[in-house]
Design an enzyme around this catalytic site. Structure first.
Site, mmCIF file in Angstrom:
data_model
loop_
_atom_site.group_PDB
_atom_site.id
_atom_site.type_symbol
_atom_site.label_atom_id
_atom_site.label_comp_id
_atom_site.label_asym_id
_atom_site.label_seq_id
_atom_site.Cartn_x
_atom_site.Cartn_y
_atom_site.Cartn_z
ATOM 1 N N HIS A 1 -8.118 -7.100 -0.713
ATOM 2 C CA HIS A 1 -7.289 -6.783 -1.879
ATOM 3 C C HIS A 1 -7.015 -5.280 -1.945
ATOM 4 C CE1 HIS A 1 -6.044 -7.125 -6.204
ATOM 5 N NE2 HIS A 1 -6.488 -5.873 -6.205
ATOM 6 N N GLU A 2 -8.059 -4.488 -1.766
ATOM 7 C CA GLU A 2 -7.877 -3.033 -1.813
ATOM 8 C C GLU A 2 -7.032 -2.543 -0.640
ATOM 9 O OE1 GLU A 2 -8.673 -1.399 -4.436
ATOM 10 O OE2 GLU A 2 -9.630 -3.165 -5.307
ATOM 11 N N HIS B 1 -3.309 -2.682 -1.279
ATOM 12 C CA HIS B 1 -2.680 -1.543 -1.954
ATOM 13 C C HIS B 1 -2.199 -0.514 -0.938
ATOM 14 C CE1 HIS B 1 -3.446 -2.668 -6.053
ATOM 15 N NE2 HIS B 1 -4.760 -2.773 -5.879
ATOM 16 N N GLU C 1 -1.254 -5.767 -8.495
ATOM 17 C CA GLU C 1 -2.468 -6.564 -8.316
ATOM 18 C C GLU C 1 -2.156 -7.963 -7.795
ATOM 19 O OE1 GLU C 1 -5.712 -5.507 -8.713
ATOM 20 O OE2 GLU C 1 -4.689 -3.589 -8.837
#
Length: 331
Positions: A183-184, A187, A231
């Site tokens: 997930h990070e 970004h 997100e």
């Protein structure tokens, strides 16, 4: 950023025997980066071989691009956000050398940096996720904190870094931790960059950093709207790495109300049903108004909303096509 309805996974017409799979895995571990795996595939007449990372199939295209999985709301809000004249340059100016040094030294001085020789399991999880997402792995730090959280900071072209709190490590399984790292990485893959850092500074309450006082209140709502959309994109990145919506939704469920002592009692399917209930209750005019008011000052979408979004995307043709493209390239 996990449903009993699992996405179809690519099935090979000819599956290598367990002995052959173990043999190839052993060779790959010994000669990482130098072994021509594709040639070995051909030599055993396997059209498709599933190379696994932490038990999940790494069948996503090696040429994966950010727009291949970017959420529509992310695209829309990014365009709106960047349309504000001079905002991009202002953000880069405000998050300058002083702020950069404060955050960098804070991590080096108060956290543990993950590497090949330090917390090696986490290091491996990050490297595998970065490989699947076709992006460079950033630095990774583990910080002592009782609030389960993880965040990414990327400042003015410097090497970005991810910070994971110890309480999150305690709360999640290894596969769930990889979903968080993916997930990070999403970004960074999607170039959320300086605005992600800006939003994280706001949500972490760092209003005292030089130059940020006035802009924090002026841009807060706009930033939160953009960050909520970003997100959703990064939940998709998590799914592309772990390739099991149950894992991604389990992370969201645990962040909403999980605890290590409750782990064996948590039910992903029940949490998805809870998400559907929320949709029904908030579908009335009054419910719609309350829902929007509830979300306006949040940096992240509600966990139930994210769970429903990732469950739906895991069964979409868009998600399945990313695997179909990879299979066609391997044949």
């Amino acid at each position: 950023m996990a449903s009993s309805l699992l996405p179809p996974r690519p099935v090979s017409p000819l599956v290598p025997t367990r002995a052959v799979s173990l043999f190839l895995n052993t060779l790959e571990k010994k000669f990482t980066g130098s072994l021509p795996i594709n040639k070995i595939r051909n030599s055993i007449r396997c059209k498709r071989l599933e190379i696994r990372a932490v038990g999940a199939a790494s069948a996503v295209s090696s040429n994966l691009e950010a727009d291949d999985f970017r959420h529509p709301l992310d695209k829309q809000n990014t365009l709106l956000f960047r349309a504000i004249p001079g905002l991009d340059e202002l953000g880069k100016t405000l998050i300058g050398p002083v702020s950069e040094q404060i955050m960098l030294l804070q991590n080096i001085g108060t956290s543990i940096q993950v590497s090949e020789n330090q917390l090696t399991d986490l290091h491996q999880l990050l490297q595998e996720a970065a490989k699947i997402l076709n992006t460079e792995a950033p630095d990774l730090y583990v910080r002592q904190n009782s609030v389960p959280n993880a965040y990414t900071l990327a400042i003015n072209g410097k090497k970005p870094f991810i910070v994971v709190h110890t309480s999150l490590v305690e709360l999640l399984s290894k596969k769930e931790l990889q979903a968080v790292l993916a997930h990070e990485l999403g970004h960074l893959k999607c170039d959320h960059g300086v605005w992600l850092t800006f939003a994280n500074i706001l949500t972490l309450g760092a209003y005292s950093l030089p130059g940020l006082g006035f802009i924090a209140s002026f841009l807060e709502e706009q930033m939160y709207r953009w960050l909520r959309a970003a997100e959703l994109t990064c939940d998709r990145a998590a799914l592309l790495v772990v390739q099991d919506p149950k894992v991604v939704i389990s992370v969201l469920m645990k962040l909403a109300g999980g605890a290590p002592s409750l782990a064996d009692q948590l039910n992903v399917d029940a949490f998805l049903e809870q998400a559907r209930t929320y949709d029904k209750v908030s579908s009335s005019p009054i419910g719609w108004y309350i829902r929007n008011a509830q979300n306006r000052q949040l940096s992240h979408p509600l966990p139930v909303f994210r769970a429903r979004e990732i469950d739906e995307w895991s069964r979409s043709s868009e998600y399945k096509s990313l695997f179909s493209q990879a299979i066609r390239k391997e044949m």
